[in-house]
Write a protein that holds these residues in place. Structure first.
Motif, short mmCIF file in Angstrom:
data_model
loop_
_atom_site.label_atom_id
_atom_site.label_comp_id
_atom_site.label_asym_id
_atom_site.label_seq_id
_atom_site.Cartn_x
_atom_site.Cartn_y
_atom_site.Cartn_z
N PHE A 1 2.10 12.11 11.66
CA PHE A 1 2.32 13.55 11.53
C PHE A 1 3.80 13.87 11.44
O PHE A 1 4.24 14.69 10.63
N ALA A 2 4.60 13.19 12.28
CA ALA A 2 6.05 13.43 12.25
C ALA A 2 6.61 13.09 10.88
O ALA A 2 7.44 13.82 10.33
N THR A 3 6.15 11.97 10.29
CA THR A 3 6.61 11.59 8.96
C THR A 3 6.22 12.65 7.94
O THR A 3 7.04 13.10 7.13
N TYR A 4 4.96 13.05 7.98
CA TYR A 4 4.43 14.03 7.03
C TYR A 4 5.21 15.35 7.12
O TYR A 4 5.64 15.90 6.12
N PHE A 5 5.42 15.79 8.32
CA PHE A 5 6.05 17.09 8.54
C PHE A 5 7.54 17.03 8.20
O PHE A 5 8.08 17.91 7.51
N ASN A 6 8.23 15.98 8.66
CA ASN A 6 9.68 15.88 8.44
C ASN A 6 10.01 15.62 6.98
O ASN A 6 10.94 16.20 6.44
N ALA A 7 9.26 14.70 6.35
CA ALA A 7 9.60 14.31 4.99
C ALA A 7 8.94 15.23 3.96
O ALA A 7 9.45 15.38 2.86
N GLY A 8 7.83 15.85 4.33
CA GLY A 8 7.14 16.71 3.39
C GLY A 8 7.62 18.15 3.44
O GLY A 8 7.78 18.79 2.41
N LEU B 1 12.39 0.58 3.33
CA LEU B 1 10.98 0.81 3.62
C LEU B 1 10.20 -0.50 3.50
O LEU B 1 9.25 -0.72 4.23
N GLY B 2 10.64 -1.37 2.58
CA GLY B 2 10.02 -2.68 2.46
C GLY B 2 10.10 -3.41 3.79
O GLY B 2 9.10 -3.92 4.30
N VAL B 3 11.29 -3.40 4.39
CA VAL B 3 11.47 -4.05 5.69
C VAL B 3 10.52 -3.43 6.72
O VAL B 3 9.81 -4.12 7.44
N PHE B 4 10.47 -2.09 6.73
CA PHE B 4 9.63 -1.41 7.72
C PHE B 4 8.16 -1.77 7.57
O PHE B 4 7.48 -2.09 8.55
N ALA C 1 1.48 8.90 5.08
CA ALA C 1 1.88 9.19 6.46
C ALA C 1 1.02 8.39 7.44
O ALA C 1 1.53 7.85 8.43
N LEU C 2 -0.29 8.27 7.14
CA LEU C 2 -1.17 7.50 8.02
C LEU C 2 -0.77 6.03 8.02
O LEU C 2 -0.72 5.38 9.07
N LEU C 3 -0.45 5.51 6.83
CA LEU C 3 -0.02 4.12 6.73
C LEU C 3 1.26 3.92 7.55
O LEU C 3 1.42 2.92 8.26
N THR C 4 2.16 4.91 7.48
CA THR C 4 3.41 4.83 8.22
C THR C 4 3.16 4.81 9.72
O THR C 4 3.73 4.00 10.45
#
Lengths: 100, 457
Positions: free
Chosen positions: B191-198, B34-37, B152-155
């Motif tokens: 949203f995809a991050t929030y939904f998939n990871a949450g 995630l640091g790289v990302f 998620a917004l930051l992502t």
């Protein structure tokens, strides 16, 4: 399926690997379509510049390349999702066979 | 829909938190990846972003190299290498990709940390979920949502930062001047991050991931898998501390269920290898912590191979791994060679369609062309043109030397002339035009085109 008097059973998820839940069906429809649309977008736009496409089809519609890629992706996704949806629909056996 | 009654409602899995060797490795890889990302879009080399997939300009910048749509081959090659690499690693070490590197599990891990910070440990979370919506529940769940949504917004923002210079993006975001598509893709990815990871979490692995379904095909008896040592563990059962299990006819498994509670996909590793297992090693750490307390040797649940469990020798080199190695080495070599030999200049020749040829006042046959010269390097170059073909052929461009900035294309009118006595009289002859950089003689590119001459002279 079961008569109302039958005891409600909670099936073991391991013996029910494909629960045909509605949310699950939506996922099965949209997710492979999303992957396919990604591949299609990459292949299509690596060969074709959306700017050229625009000039040759609707030159009056002034949109950026970003918009071109995005619209292209969403269109691919919609078409692939439609195909997925029809597949899911057809994969269900006709109702009369089990819903007597 | 009748089929729906067949479906057992999904129950949320609350993995218990555990410390141990594999969880430390996992945490380290989460931070590294995630640091790289999150950091890479901000890195600039000599004033230019180190990595920028500049779709609007149809150029990819990666660590000083610029890729064009013509270089699509390299992207394909890279994807093939990645897929083969995944197969190779899978056949050797099982699903390490799933446990440690897959974006789905990595982001899920971070979302779980946030859930842990706000809602507490496993027992507390289960109680909170069952309990009524009181002040505490609203506060705890609310703060979790705030953390999740901000992250998620930051992502999503960072994701778009790979396609638009992120400093520019930030200044426009701060002024609420993001373009509609930048906004759309930020929110979409967020949203995809929030939904998939949450929410979806392990269900993505169970129901959506193609790799989870076919990885078994790459397994053999020498593949590293997480396994419960049944011979040592069974029969399982509770016992008082310090009691010799053999005297009670028990194995080493005390049936504490800790391995089940820590599992992010909610399986019992003691049931054998299952496709739900993402090989995160949480159960190994959990079991080892129990073995330590009881003074039993570690490794009742461990990374091992099927052969090793049966006390047979395990081999690392086998036909499967050898084939993957050979293919990988060949493809990587081919790709690297191609990249090293890539010509940083591209010449396209368009012939004038209005006139086949014309005769100059000096009596020479002249053809007109338009050269499209693209400077695919990262520096400005000045180019000159040469022509080779029949003796006495000459080239004139306007101007005679053209300066083109990095990544730019220029159209240059050009005329090629030949004395009529030198023409072969069959209507045309092939000529080769070469564009050469004046600064770096190694940078040149040749293209062959047709020089048209009068027929029958």
């Amino acid at each position: 399926m079961t008569s109302p008097s039958a005891e409600p059973t909670r099936p073991n998820p391991k013996t029910q690997p494909h629960p045909p839940h509605r949310a699950w069906l939506i996922g099965v429809c949209l997710w492979p379509a999303f992957l396919s649309a990604g591949v299609a977008t990459m292949l299509f736009f690596s060969g074709i510049d959306p700017e050229t496409l625009r000039l040759q089809t609707i030159p009056d519609w002034e949109i950026s390349r970003t918009a071109g890629y995005s619209i292209g992706f969403l269109m691919f996704w919609a078409v692939a999702a439609l195909s997925s949806a029809v597949s899911i629909f057809l994969a269900h056996p006709p109702r009369r066979h089990y819903d007597r | 829909m009748t089929a729906e009654s067949m479906y057992a409602a999904h129950e949320k899995i609350h993995p218990r938190e555990i410390k141990g060797r594999f969880q430390t490795i996992r945490k380290a890889t989460v931070f590294a990846l995630l640091g790289v990302f999150y950091v890479v879009p901000w890195i600039r080399i000599a004033g230019e972003p180190a990595v920028l997939f500049d779709l609007p300009a149809r150029q990819f910048h990666v660590l000083g190299l610029t890729f064009w749509p013509q270089d699509f081959f390299y992207l394909t090659l890279l994807l093939v290498i990645c897929a083969l690499g995944l197969f190779f690693v899978t056949s050797l070490a099982g699903r390490v990709w799933c446990g440690y590197a897959c974006p789905q599990t990595v982001w899920t891990e971070v979302f779980l940390w946030m859930e842990h910070w706000t809602e507490g440990k496993r027992g507390k979370r289960i109680k909170l979920d069952k309990g009524p919506w009181n002040r505490e529940k609203i506060l705890r769940k609310g703060s979790k949502q705030i953390l999740w949504i901000s992250f998620a917004l930051l992502t999503g923002f960072t994701f778009v930062g790979f396609f638009t210079p992120i400093t520019d993006l930030l200044s426009r975001a701060a002024a609420f001047e993001l373009g509609p598509w930048e906004t759309f893709w930020s929110l979409f990815y967020g949203f995809a991050t929030y939904f998939n990871a949450g929410f979806l979490r392990e269900q993505v692995c169970l129901y959506m991931c193609p790799y989870a379904r076919f990885q078994g095909a790459m397994f053999d008896r020498d593949t590293l898998v997480i396994s419960y040592d049944e011979q040592r563990g069974e029969p399982r059962g509770g016992r008082a501390r310090g009691v010799d299990p053999a005297s009670k006819g028990l194995g080493h498994c005390i049936d504490c269920n800790l391995c089940v509670q820590v599992c992010p996909t909610g399986i019992d590793i003691r049931d054998g290898l299952q496709y739900e297992c993402i090989a995160c090693g949480a159960c190994i750490d959990a079991c080892n912590s129990v073995m330590d307390k009881l003074d039993y040797p570690r490794g009742l649940v461990r990374y091992t191979t099927e052969n090793a469990l049966e006390q047979k020798p395990s081999r690392i080199m086998r036909p499967r791994t050898l084939i993957y190695t050979v293919l990988l080495v060949a493809l990587i070599t081919a790709g690297a060679t191609g990249l090293a030999l890539r010509e940083p200049v591209r010449l396209d020749i368009l012939t004038d369609r209005n006139a086949l040829y014309r005769e100059t006042s000096a009596g020479q046959i002249e053809n007109s062309y338009t050269f499209k010269l693209t400077n695919m390097s990262n520096a400005t170059h000045t180019y000159q043109f040469d022509v080779s073909g029949p003796r006495g052929i000459t080239i004139e461009t306007d101007p005679s030397a053209v300066t083109i900035g990095a990544g730019e294309t220029l159209s240059i009118p050009a005329r090629i002339q030949l004395d009529p006595s030198d023409t072969t009289g069959i209507g045309g002859v092939d000529v080769t035009v070469t564009a050469k950089s004046m600064r770096d003689k190694a940078i040149q590119h040749s293209e062959t085109t047709r020089f048209r001459t009068p027929v029958g002279r």
